[in-house]
Design an enzyme around this catalytic site. Structure first.
Site, mmCIF file in Angstrom:
data_model
loop_
_atom_site.group_PDB
_atom_site.id
_atom_site.type_symbol
_atom_site.label_atom_id
_atom_site.label_comp_id
_atom_site.label_asym_id
_atom_site.label_seq_id
_atom_site.Cartn_x
_atom_site.Cartn_y
_atom_site.Cartn_z
ATOM 1 N N GLU A 85 -16.089 30.438 14.870
ATOM 2 C CA GLU A 85 -16.413 29.409 13.819
ATOM 3 C C GLU A 85 -17.155 30.337 12.662
ATOM 4 O O GLU A 85 -17.865 31.043 12.862
ATOM 5 C CB GLU A 85 -17.549 28.499 14.750
ATOM 6 N N GLU A 172 -14.391 21.020 11.913
ATOM 7 C CA GLU A 172 -15.452 20.684 12.511
ATOM 8 C C GLU A 172 -16.229 19.589 12.039
ATOM 9 O O GLU A 172 -16.633 19.597 10.747
ATOM 10 C CB GLU A 172 -16.530 21.509 12.947
ATOM 11 N N GLU A 259 -20.796 24.441 23.832
ATOM 12 C CA GLU A 259 -21.580 25.146 22.884
ATOM 13 C C GLU A 259 -22.845 25.855 23.331
ATOM 14 O O GLU A 259 -23.568 25.146 24.103
ATOM 15 C CB GLU A 259 -22.129 24.596 21.604
HETATM 16 P P1 C2E Z 1 -23.424 24.013 14.391
HETATM 17 O O1 C2E Z 1 -22.304 23.712 13.665
HETATM 18 O O2 C2E Z 1 -23.632 23.262 15.618
HETATM 19 O O3 C2E Z 1 -23.392 25.502 14.715
HETATM 20 C C1 C2E Z 1 -23.815 26.179 15.834
HETATM 21 C C2 C2E Z 1 -25.409 26.425 15.558
HETATM 22 O O4 C2E Z 1 -25.737 27.251 16.794
HETATM 23 C C3 C2E Z 1 -25.430 27.853 14.778
HETATM 24 O O5 C2E Z 1 -26.346 27.997 14.105
HETATM 25 C C4 C2E Z 1 -25.358 29.027 15.707
HETATM 26 O O6 C2E Z 1 -25.643 30.415 15.309
HETATM 27 C C5 C2E Z 1 -25.963 28.514 16.804
HETATM 28 N N1 C2E Z 1 -25.727 28.959 18.184
HETATM 29 C C6 C2E Z 1 -24.542 29.795 18.407
HETATM 30 N N2 C2E Z 1 -24.484 30.173 19.779
HETATM 31 C C7 C2E Z 1 -25.878 29.783 20.310
HETATM 32 C C8 C2E Z 1 -26.601 30.091 21.701
HETATM 33 O O7 C2E Z 1 -25.876 30.468 22.799
HETATM 34 N N3 C2E Z 1 -28.112 29.495 21.601
HETATM 35 C C9 C2E Z 1 -28.519 28.868 20.546
HETATM 36 N N4 C2E Z 1 -29.701 28.713 20.812
HETATM 37 N N5 C2E Z 1 -28.037 28.738 19.497
HETATM 38 C C10 C2E Z 1 -26.489 29.245 19.221
HETATM 39 P P2 C2E Z 1 -26.796 28.131 12.390
HETATM 40 O O8 C2E Z 1 -25.698 29.264 12.200
HETATM 41 O O9 C2E Z 1 -28.083 28.332 12.218
HETATM 42 O O10 C2E Z 1 -26.078 26.659 11.906
HETATM 43 C C11 C2E Z 1 -26.912 25.795 12.200
HETATM 44 C C12 C2E Z 1 -26.184 24.515 11.459
HETATM 45 O O11 C2E Z 1 -25.934 24.513 10.234
HETATM 46 C C13 C2E Z 1 -24.588 24.429 12.383
HETATM 47 O O12 C2E Z 1 -24.738 23.933 13.588
HETATM 48 C C14 C2E Z 1 -23.856 23.408 11.082
HETATM 49 O O13 C2E Z 1 -24.374 22.085 11.439
HETATM 50 C C15 C2E Z 1 -24.696 23.677 10.049
HETATM 51 N N6 C2E Z 1 -23.775 24.789 9.176
HETATM 52 C C16 C2E Z 1 -23.628 26.128 9.176
HETATM 53 N N7 C2E Z 1 -22.921 26.577 8.472
HETATM 54 C C17 C2E Z 1 -22.249 25.410 7.905
HETATM 55 C C18 C2E Z 1 -21.036 25.514 6.988
HETATM 56 O O14 C2E Z 1 -20.466 26.220 6.239
HETATM 57 N N8 C2E Z 1 -20.863 24.217 6.437
HETATM 58 C C19 C2E Z 1 -21.713 22.996 6.991
HETATM 59 N N9 C2E Z 1 -21.286 21.668 6.411
HETATM 60 N N10 C2E Z 1 -22.465 23.031 7.731
HETATM 61 C C20 C2E Z 1 -22.927 24.365 8.219
HETATM 62 CA CA CA Z 2 -20.136 23.509 14.163
HETATM 63 CA CA CA Z 3 -22.328 22.135 17.202
#
Ligand code: C2E
Ligand code: CA
Ligand code: CA
Length: 315
Positions: A85, A172, A259
């Site tokens: 991802e 996604e 997830e």
């Molecule tokens: P998401 O799409 O649900 O992405 C998963 C988030 O959970 C990611 O946070 C990831 O680092 C985190 N995560 C993964 N494994 C674990 C785990 O085992 N435990 C916990 N506590 N967390 C975990 P991140 O990278 O901070 O991203 C947060 C949100 O920001 C994403 O949630 C998504 O909604 C948004 N996002 C990130 N990158 C993009 C992007 O390129 N485009 C868009 N539209 N949204 C993005």
């Molecule tokens: Ca996602």
């Molecule tokens: Ca998610």
């Protein structure tokens, strides 16, 4: 839902009071629907972050400051990475590292998200070209990305010019992305599917999920939100919810990704519930493409860059 603000020692103007009450109301609607929320010091600092983020976003050079990291999605049955991802990262020279939960919504509000998505997709595609063919790319689209026919056409164009098969792309999306114009959203998703791409419904279980609604969408995958996974090893209710979603996926013949898997215990419980595709810190967090690519053979791939634990975990 009600938003409240209390006058403090440093008196606020009428506008400031209204602004804060409005923020508290917005917060109530978003997180505590049907209750009253009082504007707090946490809200105050959230607003400060928001303002700073917006100021910096206005002058950001996306191509140089925004990067993409990749988190593995693993088939635990085969002990293989099936996809990565793409997750956006922003290292601002002024603010330091800014979280996507702050800058993505800001970019949406400011009408910059399409531009950002395009830059991120280009970077993600460049990374994908260095991966073994059997590893796919899972890429997040925001509400306004789905709403923009132009953006989606540009993404399709980028697939063509880079020569990447759309079959290797999973987009996604969240339910909120489809809430205000279901028919249009559905058509756009069908358009992406016509290219050969797959569609995953993200954060399942947190929004306004209705089964009726889910089966009317052209979905290939459902991603169960980590909220349910957190309790899966200790809490019967979480297990029941995960089990029902897995049943739903089986009935609809779509893949289910869980997830936020952080412990071996969770892996074992999830496997016993019949889940095989997982993502989370247990398998590895998001890292840069450079950190991923230090083996070339596809078979070694699963073992080398991320901590896929030595032996396959079985129920
Ligand atoms: P998401 O799409 O649900 O992405 C998963 C988030 O959970 C990611 O946070 C990831 O680092 C985190 N995560 C993964 N494994 C674990 C785990 O085992 N435990 C916990 N506590 N967390 C975990 P991140 O990278 O901070 O991203 C947060 C949100 O920001 C994403 O949630 C998504 O909604 C948004 N996002 C990130 N990158 C993009 C992007 O390129 N485009 C868009 N539209 N949204 C993005
Ligand atoms: Ca996602
Ligand atoms: Ca998610």
């Amino acid at each position: 839902s009600i938003g409240l603000v209390a006058q403090t020692d440093q008196p606020l103007t009428q506008d400031q009071l209204l602004e804060r009450a409005d923020y508290a109301l917005y917060n109530a609607k978003a997180h505590h629907r049907g209750t009253a929320v009082l504007f707090s010091t946490e809200h105050e600092s959230a607003i400060r972050i928001q303002i700073l983020t917006e100021q910096q976003l206005r002058q950001v050079d996306f191509a140089s400051e925004m990067t993409v990291q990749f988190q593995p999605i693993v088939d635990v049955g085969r002990n293989k990475i099936v996809a990565y991802e793409a997750l956006a990262r922003w290292q601002s020279p002024v603010l330091g590292s800014v979280k996507p939960i702050h800058f993505i919504p800001a970019a949406e509000r400011m009408g910059l998200i399409n531009q950002l998505t395009e830059v991120l997709f280009a970077k993600a595609l460049a990374a994908l070209k260095t991966w073994p063919d059997e590893i796919d790319l899972s890429f997040n689209l925001s509400v306004r990305d789905i709403a923009s026919g132009d953006l989606l056409a540009r993404l399709a164009q980028m697939l063509e010019t880079t020569g990447v098969s759309a079959k290797r792309i999973i987009f996604e999306i969240t339910e909120t992305a489809l809430m205000h114009d279901f028919e249009q959203g559905r058509d756009r998703l069908l358009g992406l599917k016509a290219l050969g791409a797959k569609i995953a419904l993200d954060d399942f279980g947190t929004g306004y999920s209705s089964l009726h609604y889910v089966h009317r969408l052209p979905l290939d995958k459902i991603k169960i939100d980590r909220e349910f996974v957190a309790g899966v090893a200790t809490d019967q209710a979480s297990r029941d919810i995960v089990r029902s979603i897995l049943d739903l996926c089986r009935n609809l013949k779509i893949t289910c990704v869980v997830e936020g898997v952080e412990t071996a215990e969770q892996v074992i419980v999830l496997r016993s519930l019949g889940c095989t595709t997982m993502q989370g810190y247990f398998f590895g967090g998001a890292v840069s493409n450079v950190a991923l690519v230090h083996t070339s053979g596809a078979s070694e791939w699963a073992a080398a860059p991320v901590r896929l634990k030595g032996r396959p975990v079985s129920a």
